[in-house]
Each structure stands twice: as C-alpha cells, then as structure tokens.
Write a protein that holds these residues in place. Structure first.
Motif, short mmCIF file in Angstrom:
data_model
loop_
_atom_site.label_atom_id
_atom_site.label_comp_id
_atom_site.label_asym_id
_atom_site.label_seq_id
_atom_site.Cartn_x
_atom_site.Cartn_y
_atom_site.Cartn_z
N MET A 1 -0.18 5.04 7.92
CA MET A 1 -1.15 6.10 8.20
C MET A 1 -0.54 7.48 7.98
O MET A 1 -1.22 8.39 7.50
N HIS A 2 0.73 7.65 8.32
CA HIS A 2 1.37 8.94 8.08
C HIS A 2 1.54 9.19 6.57
O HIS A 2 1.38 10.32 6.10
N ALA A 3 1.84 8.13 5.83
CA ALA A 3 1.95 8.27 4.37
C ALA A 3 0.59 8.64 3.77
O ALA A 3 0.50 9.51 2.90
N ILE A 4 -0.47 8.00 4.24
CA ILE A 4 -1.82 8.31 3.78
C ILE A 4 -2.16 9.75 4.12
O ILE A 4 -2.66 10.51 3.28
N SER B 1 0.83 -1.21 0.00
CA SER B 1 0.00 0.00 0.00
C SER B 1 0.86 1.25 0.00
O SER B 1 0.57 2.21 -0.72
N MET B 2 1.91 1.26 0.81
CA MET B 2 2.77 2.43 0.89
C MET B 2 3.42 2.74 -0.44
O MET B 2 3.61 3.90 -0.80
N ALA B 3 3.73 1.71 -1.21
CA ALA B 3 4.37 1.91 -2.51
C ALA B 3 3.44 2.63 -3.48
O ALA B 3 3.89 3.29 -4.41
N SER C 1 -2.23 7.59 -5.46
CA SER C 1 -3.62 7.46 -5.05
C SER C 1 -4.38 8.78 -5.10
O SER C 1 -3.83 9.84 -4.82
N ASP C 2 -5.67 8.69 -5.43
CA ASP C 2 -6.53 9.86 -5.38
C ASP C 2 -7.18 9.96 -4.00
O ASP C 2 -7.00 9.09 -3.15
N ALA C 3 -7.91 11.03 -3.77
CA ALA C 3 -8.51 11.29 -2.46
C ALA C 3 -9.42 10.14 -2.01
O ALA C 3 -9.40 9.74 -0.84
N THR D 1 -8.62 3.60 2.06
CA THR D 1 -7.53 2.87 2.69
C THR D 1 -7.44 3.20 4.17
O THR D 1 -7.29 2.30 5.00
N SER D 2 -7.56 4.48 4.52
CA SER D 2 -7.50 4.84 5.94
C SER D 2 -8.66 4.21 6.70
O SER D 2 -8.49 3.69 7.80
N TRP D 3 -9.86 4.22 6.11
CA TRP D 3 -11.02 3.61 6.75
C TRP D 3 -10.80 2.11 6.94
O TRP D 3 -11.08 1.56 8.00
N SER D 4 -10.28 1.45 5.90
CA SER D 4 -10.05 0.00 5.97
C SER D 4 -9.05 -0.37 7.05
O SER D 4 -9.27 -1.32 7.81
#
Length: 128
Positions: free
Chosen positions: A36-39, A6-8, A13-15, A21-24
């Motif tokens: 989470m910091h990357a998101i 995911s981080m890669a 990624s769009d909004a 992803t953050s919700w999941s």
C-alpha cells in the motif's frame, strides 16, 4: 506472493492501475503495508492523471485499511478539489467517508467542495 509480484510492477503502473490495485487490496481486507505504501508513493507521482473515481477508490482503500499516510491523503485532497465537478454522488460519499473515517477534519476546503458538489442540481444519485 501476489503482493511481491504487484510491488515489482508498481513503478510501471499508471494511475488507473494503481487505483484498481488499491481498491482490490482493500476490498478483500488485505493489509500489506509495504504494498500500500508503494502504491501510494507511485500514485502521488501520477495523481494528476487520476480521474475522480480513482481518487475516490484510493481514498476509500486507505481509509478502509485504516492506514496513516497524511502526504498521500493531502495529495488526494488537493486533486479532488481540482476535479470536484467530475465527481458523482458515490465518489463524493466515498471521499467524504474516507476523510471522516481517518479523522482528517482539517481538510475543510475538500469537505466544503464535496458539500457544494453534493448540492449541485446536475449530480446524479445512484440508480437514477
């Protein structure tokens, strides 16, 4: 492994993807701070493209995981105020809960906007 993959892809990624992803991640209580910091960092760049549900989902995720990321929450607050008329009752509740849960009471403009929106005659409650 999943967080590395995911981080890669975060920078691409769009909004909506960032919000999902953050919700999941939060919904399974998987606290992976680097992810989470990357998101959060990527979402701050695309925040203006995020809808009310995305803003609510991201604030909920940060609060559920009890992450401290004041710049991210500041960005959510500012964008939520701008889009407050787009929020439904669930979105208002999620954002209010998130800021309260994180003891971010200094966001008076946001909290007042949520209160005013919650009293709007056209606001639909869940199940209506």
């Amino acid at each position: 492994f999943i967080s590395s993959a995911s981080m890669a892809k975060i920078s691409e990624s769009d909004a909506q993807h960032l919000s999902n992803t953050s919700w999941s991640v939060a919904s399974i209580s998987f606290l992976h701070r680097p992810l989470m910091h990357a998101i959060s960092s990527a979402a701050m760049l695309t925040m203006s493209n995020c809808g009310s549900q995305g803003l609510a989902n991201m604030s909920w995720a940060v609060a559920l995981l009890q992450m401290e990321h004041p710049p991210f929450m500041e960005a959510i607050s500012a964008e939520a105020i701008n889009k407050i008329q787009e929020f439904d009752a669930q979105g208002c509740a999620n954002v209010a809960w998130a800021f309260a849960s994180l003891n971010m009471w200094s966001h008076e403009f946001l909290l007042h906007a949520i209160a005013a929106r919650s009293l709007s005659p056209g606001l639909q409650l869940a199940g209506q």
